[in-house]
Motif scaffolding. Structure first.
Motif, PDB file in Angstrom:
ATOM      1  N   MET A 111      72.560   0.615  34.575  1.00  0.00           N
ATOM      2  CA  MET A 111      73.862   0.691  34.485  1.00  0.00           C
ATOM      3  C   MET A 111      73.180   1.576  32.987  1.00  0.00           C
ATOM      4  O   MET A 111      74.227   2.657  32.365  1.00  0.00           O
ATOM      5  CB  MET A 111      74.619  -0.352  33.578  1.00  0.00           C
ATOM      6  CG  MET A 111      75.858   0.093  33.807  1.00  0.00           C
ATOM      7  SD  MET A 111      76.684  -1.235  33.242  1.00  0.00           S
ATOM      8  CE  MET A 111      76.506  -1.740  31.995  1.00  0.00           C
ATOM      9  N   ALA A 112      72.642   1.198  32.042  1.00  0.00           N
ATOM     10  CA  ALA A 112      71.564   1.320  30.364  1.00  0.00           C
ATOM     11  C   ALA A 112      71.462   3.011  30.523  1.00  0.00           C
ATOM     12  O   ALA A 112      71.729   3.606  30.472  1.00  0.00           O
ATOM     13  CB  ALA A 112      70.610   0.745  30.147  1.00  0.00           C
ATOM     14  N   LEU A 113      70.554   3.018  31.218  1.00  0.00           N
ATOM     15  CA  LEU A 113      70.022   4.524  31.875  1.00  0.00           C
ATOM     16  C   LEU A 113      70.936   5.526  31.954  1.00  0.00           C
ATOM     17  O   LEU A 113      71.275   6.770  31.626  1.00  0.00           O
ATOM     18  CB  LEU A 113      69.037   4.441  33.212  1.00  0.00           C
ATOM     19  CG  LEU A 113      67.193   3.650  32.714  1.00  0.00           C
ATOM     20  CD1 LEU A 113      66.271   3.122  33.928  1.00  0.00           C
ATOM     21  CD2 LEU A 113      66.403   4.116  31.267  1.00  0.00           C
ATOM     22  N   HIS A 114      71.709   4.915  33.059  1.00  0.00           N
ATOM     23  CA  HIS A 114      72.875   5.927  33.418  1.00  0.00           C
ATOM     24  C   HIS A 114      73.426   6.079  32.312  1.00  0.00           C
ATOM     25  O   HIS A 114      74.214   7.752  32.396  1.00  0.00           O
ATOM     26  CB  HIS A 114      73.589   5.496  34.799  1.00  0.00           C
ATOM     27  CG  HIS A 114      74.897   5.935  34.621  1.00  0.00           C
ATOM     28  ND1 HIS A 114      75.244   7.093  35.596  1.00  0.00           N
ATOM     29  CD2 HIS A 114      76.085   5.828  34.834  1.00  0.00           C
ATOM     30  CE1 HIS A 114      76.406   7.461  35.837  1.00  0.00           C
ATOM     31  NE2 HIS A 114      76.556   6.722  35.320  1.00  0.00           N
ATOM     32  N   LEU A 115      74.170   5.370  31.878  1.00  0.00           N
ATOM     33  CA  LEU A 115      74.639   5.464  30.158  1.00  0.00           C
ATOM     34  C   LEU A 115      73.951   6.642  29.583  1.00  0.00           C
ATOM     35  O   LEU A 115      75.062   7.506  28.846  1.00  0.00           O
ATOM     36  CB  LEU A 115      74.925   4.262  30.293  1.00  0.00           C
ATOM     37  CG  LEU A 115      77.131   3.507  30.232  1.00  0.00           C
ATOM     38  CD1 LEU A 115      77.245   1.935  29.739  1.00  0.00           C
ATOM     39  CD2 LEU A 115      77.898   4.152  30.246  1.00  0.00           C
ATOM     40  N   ALA A 116      73.021   6.440  29.104  1.00  0.00           N
ATOM     41  CA  ALA A 116      71.854   7.306  28.456  1.00  0.00           C
ATOM     42  C   ALA A 116      72.539   8.337  28.972  1.00  0.00           C
ATOM     43  O   ALA A 116      72.098   9.092  27.477  1.00  0.00           O
ATOM     44  CB  ALA A 116      70.769   6.424  28.043  1.00  0.00           C
TER      45      ALA A 116
ATOM     46  N   ILE B 124      71.691  -4.250  35.680  1.00  0.00           N
ATOM     47  CA  ILE B 124      72.059  -3.951  33.761  1.00  0.00           C
ATOM     48  C   ILE B 124      71.454  -2.788  33.429  1.00  0.00           C
ATOM     49  O   ILE B 124      71.739  -1.961  32.818  1.00  0.00           O
ATOM     50  CB  ILE B 124      72.148  -5.332  33.242  1.00  0.00           C
ATOM     51  CG1 ILE B 124      73.021  -4.525  32.036  1.00  0.00           C
ATOM     52  CG2 ILE B 124      71.086  -5.348  32.950  1.00  0.00           C
ATOM     53  CD1 ILE B 124      74.811  -4.704  31.561  1.00  0.00           C
TER      54      ILE B 124
ATOM     55  N   VAL C  49      74.215  10.155  30.790  1.00  0.00           N
ATOM     56  CA  VAL C  49      75.198  11.463  31.591  1.00  0.00           C
ATOM     57  C   VAL C  49      76.347  11.042  30.227  1.00  0.00           C
ATOM     58  O   VAL C  49      77.166  12.078  30.160  1.00  0.00           O
ATOM     59  CB  VAL C  49      75.905  10.269  32.592  1.00  0.00           C
ATOM     60  CG1 VAL C  49      74.287  10.778  34.045  1.00  0.00           C
ATOM     61  CG2 VAL C  49      76.535   8.921  33.046  1.00  0.00           C
ATOM     62  N   THR C  50      76.557  10.191  29.472  1.00  0.00           N
ATOM     63  CA  THR C  50      77.669   9.731  28.814  1.00  0.00           C
ATOM     64  C   THR C  50      77.564  11.170  27.307  1.00  0.00           C
ATOM     65  O   THR C  50      76.708  11.589  26.620  1.00  0.00           O
ATOM     66  CB  THR C  50      77.897   8.929  27.522  1.00  0.00           C
ATOM     67  OG1 THR C  50      77.471   7.552  28.981  1.00  0.00           O
ATOM     68  CG2 THR C  50      78.422   8.754  26.556  1.00  0.00           C
ATOM     69  N   PRO C  51      78.558  12.132  27.446  1.00  0.00           N
ATOM     70  CA  PRO C  51      78.210  13.274  26.249  1.00  0.00           C
ATOM     71  C   PRO C  51      79.070  12.489  25.756  1.00  0.00           C
ATOM     72  O   PRO C  51      79.270  11.056  25.001  1.00  0.00           O
ATOM     73  CB  PRO C  51      79.956  13.963  27.411  1.00  0.00           C
ATOM     74  CG  PRO C  51      81.010  12.333  27.680  1.00  0.00           C
ATOM     75  CD  PRO C  51      79.922  11.915  27.932  1.00  0.00           C
ATOM     76  N   GLY C  52      78.267  13.756  23.855  1.00  0.00           N
ATOM     77  CA  GLY C  52      78.789  13.195  22.533  1.00  0.00           C
ATOM     78  C   GLY C  52      80.399  12.600  22.269  1.00  0.00           C
ATOM     79  O   GLY C  52      81.492  12.953  23.502  1.00  0.00           O
TER      80      GLY C  52
END
Lengths: 324, 468
Positions: free
Chosen positions: A17-22, A14, A24-27
């Protein structure tokens, strides 16, 4: 009991996953809706980006919509006039606007109308903005899997409630459309202040996909109860095992005909487990009241709780039997 | 007390009224016309009742014939995207609530709430005890104590309504955007005070003798809570971190009471009440959209609750040096993990898989507590006596797997099939491990707007538990 290796792996996963989301997630721009998949007639339709033409026919609806939180928030967030927000939920309107007013079939077929839309498609439209926060886990929730649509509970075209754009002024009515058994329980003599308007179903439940049992907001029944009954949280030196595990073992939180919303009357409730331990071999029932030869103070007043008043647990060194 | 309440409310209102001024500096639509609209309702109401009844106004405070003020308000002010919303309900009753919200629509919100909730428990309670509202209850000198309840004639009774006054006196905070992050912070202070009935016992069972009494016990509790969250909400994924802290303070941690009995159970008894406790929770949740209309989401939570209240002496007047430890030393860690995967590969078919792991880790200190022989005696039971007990640290682990599918067979009609597997693993319980399998199937139709029909069947079986 310790967190085992599996737990550590899950924690690591998890975290990754958190790092990944933080990173790569665009605005925020809203999840894309495939309008053509929802209504094939919209193939080739483009956004017109203005509201004036909509108001020509739908002035009443737009006027009511303008007073809603939706319209105000949309205008504030995107700095556009309210009318242009029609396309956010009804799809690109170029074909609809170009259709002849006399050709009503063409008019109706070239717009996404919520009247003839499946729950899944309605939800998909709403989630383009709302798939976050408490709605993050909507997909896969019991409500979603049972075909409940956002518009079953919310109405966005006019203001009907003070908060959350409910379809009814009283939010409980929204839930009671399906959960009639809970409405009946709420009218029992021992109840939480729901019918008095001091609580709502969403005080405990997250209807958008709570991760606790029964879509509770917290991860456990007890965790939910402790949000108001903080004194029960403990932990205590002397615990009552079923109390520590689940308040619903003894209480019916939706309402009961017994004091303190107990599922059964004391001592019958207690005797469901304690039939052959302590005060052994004595089954307390109606034969032990009313001046009979076998009258027992364990049936009078608070029943077992005359003595075992610390039934939720005790912090007294002599409280092993939950009496002090 | 009333003046203190009003002061706090005034302070909250002042903060909220000032906050829009700060926001207005950022307003790009300052020229927008200001609009104020709403309703104010006021008046009086009269309740007529033949008898006083706690059930009549269980949560409103009206228990008898009386006149009361009616006051409701909903006022909205808007200028461009700036807004302020005041909502007041039942202002003339004891269950009044008032909330004020201001900010910029969809971007920034400041809020403050005041909420009262009385709970009328009983209005015809009578008691011989004096000192109600304190933690030391005594009997008048004229009270005729006897050996047990069967010969007791209680005189000099005072009437005392049982009631709890709950006040969420100060909930305030804000939520808004900080760059790309959505942030929120709130604080809540809740007080509960009142008189509740508590059963107490003098003596032991098994033991020489045990006699019971019901006390009008003091309730005086304060809870302070803080919530904070930071979220990053993206087009294809979201992530959110939440923090929650609760500090519970019980002003009445024990109640001593004079026994109405003579003989062995003469003297003073003491009962413990809920200890002060602390609770913290950290939660990380995230979700990600995947191809083929699929999505995976997960939550991981860790929480810690603890209390280390000084323990009372094992019996009235005895030394705490006789105790195996001086304080509660109780703490429970809780771990919760939830993983969801959902997919709708074709519009009519929905699939889901969910795994839940919930575990409590009770690290409360364990000690052998030698039991008292009687509340007023300084002698404890021996360590080998039946009454000596070690406190148990109950724990449990729940693992649950859910697999489900739904299929839209025709308009507004859904067919569902689910399989659930649940395993409980408990410490210090009769059954250590229980396994349960459930298969559920159902169909639900809302084909007609005026009717809904459904049929569900479920088959479950539990595997034979392994007994401790």
């Amino acid at each position: 009991m310790n967190i085992n290796g599996v737990g550590r792996v899950l924690v690591s996963l998890i975290g990754c996953m958190a790092l990944h989301l933080a990173w790569v997630t665009p605005g925020f721009s809203g999840q894309k809706v495939n309008w053509e998949a929802i209504n094939p007639e919209l193939k080739g339709a483009v956004s017109v980006g203005k509201s004036d033409d909509c108001a020509t026919c739908h002035s009443d609806s737009i006027e009511a919509f303008e007073k809603t939180l939706h319209a105000k928030a949309y205008r504030s967030l995107y700095n556009k006039e309210g009318g242009s927000s029609c396309e956010v939920c009804h799809g690109p309107l170029s074909k609809h606007l170009n259709a002849s007013p006399e050709d009503s079939d063409r008019k109706l077929s070239t717009v996404v109308s919520f009247k003839n839309l499946s729950s899944q498609n309605k939800n998909r439209i709403c989630l383009q903005c709302h798939e976050k926060g408490t709605k993050m886990h909507w997909r896969g929730s019991a409500h979603e899997m049972n075909g409940v649509g956002c518009s079953d509970c919310h109405y966005v075209m006019e203001k009907r409630s003070n908060k959350f754009m409910f379809a009814f002024k009283d939010s409980k009515k929204v839930c009671f459309q399906c959960h009639q058994d809970k409405r009946a329980k709420m009218y029992r003599s021992a109840h939480m202040p729901l019918r008095e308007g001091k609580m709502s179903c969403s005080s405990c439940h997250n209807p958008h996909g709570g991760l606790g049992p029964s879509m509770l907001k917290e991860s456990s029944v007890n965790g939910t109860c402790y949000t108001c009954h903080q004194e029960k949280r403990g932990p205590l030196v002397w615990e009552h095992a079923p109390v520590r595990e689940n308040c619903s073992t003894c209480h019916d939180s939706h309402g009961s005909i017994h004091a303190s919303m107990l599922k059964r009357k004391v001592p019958y409730l207690c005797q469901e487990c304690h039939s052959a331990s302590q005060h052994p071999s004595t089954l307390y029932d109606g034969r032990n009241v009313g001046g009979s030869a076998s009258q027992s103070n364990r049936l009078l007043g608070k029943g077992c709780l005359n003595c075992h008043s610390q039934i939720h647990g005790s912090n007294h060194p002599s409280g092993a039997r939950l009496t002090r | 007390m009333k003046q203190k309440k009003l002061s706090l409310l005034s302070a909250l209102l002042l903060i909220l009224l000032i906050s829009p001024l700060g926001v207005s500096a950022e307003n790009s639509e300052a020229d927008d016309k200001a609009v104020m609209e709403g309703t104010i309702t006021f008046g009086t109401g009269i309740v007529g009742s033949n008898n006083k009844s706690s059930k009549l106004g269980e949560y409103s405070g009206i228990t008898d014939s009386e006149a009361y003020a009616i006051g409701d308000t909903e006022i909205s002010y808007q200028r461009g995207s700036l807004y302020m919303h005041l909502l007041g309900e039942d202002l003339g009753l004891e269950n009044r609530s008032l909330s004020l919200e201001t900010g910029t629509y969809g971007k920034l919100k400041f809020f403050a709430d005041w909420d009262q909730l009385p709970h009328e428990l009983n209005n015809n309670t009578q008691t011989p005890f004096k000192g109600i509202g304190g933690t030391n209850l005594t009997l008048p000198a004229s009270f005729g104590k006897t050996a047990d309840a069967t010969t007791l004639t209680v005189t000099g009774l005072d009437r005392e309504d049982l009631r709890i006054d709950g006040r969420r006196a100060g909930t305030f905070g804000f939520s808004g955007k900080l760059g790309l992050m959505d942030v929120s912070l709130s604080y809540m202070r809740e007080t509960k005070d009142g008189i509740v009935d508590i059963g107490v016992v003098k003596g032991t069972s098994p033991g020489p003798t045990a006699d019971t009494t019901t006390l009008p016990g003091l309730l005086d509790q304060v809870t302070n809570e803080v919530k904070a969250s930071v979220a990053r909400n993206g087009e294809e994924g979201q992530i959110q971190f939440d923090f929650f802290m609760s500090l519970f303070d019980n002003q009445a941690e024990s109640i001593s009471w004079e026994s109405p009995y003579t003989g062995t159970n003469n003297g003073t008894g003491v009962i413990s009440r809920a200890p002060d406790n602390r609770f913290m929770k950290f939660s990380l949740s995230g979700a990600r959209n995947l191809p083929h209309n699929s999505r995976v989401s997960a939550v991981m939570e860790y929480s810690h609750s603890s209390q280390d209240q000084d323990l009372l002496p094992f019996a009235q007047g005895t030394s705490t040096a006789l105790l195996p430890r001086s304080s509660g030393g109780a703490e429970i860690h809780t771990a919760h993990f939830n993983l969801n995967a959902v997919s709708r590969p074709i519009p009519k078919l929905g699939l889901k898989a969910r795994y839940r792991h919930y575990q409590t880790i009770n690290t409360t200190e364990r000690s052998l507590f030698r039991y008292m022989l009687n509340d007023s005696q300084t002698t404890q039971a021996g360590e080998s006596a039946d009454e000596a007990m070690t406190n148990l640290t109950y724990d449990y682990i729940q693992d649950r797997v859910e697999l489900g599918a739904s299929y839209d067979v025709f308009k507004a009609t859904t067919l569902k099939l689910d399989y659930d597997f649940e395993m409980y693993n408990r410490d210090y319980r009769e059954a250590k491990k229980t396994l349960e399998h459930s298969i559920k199937a159902g169909i639900r139709s809302r084909y007609f707007s005026f009717a809904e029909a459904g049929y569900n069947v479920q088959f479950s079986f539990k595997e034979e538990p392994k007994f401790n």
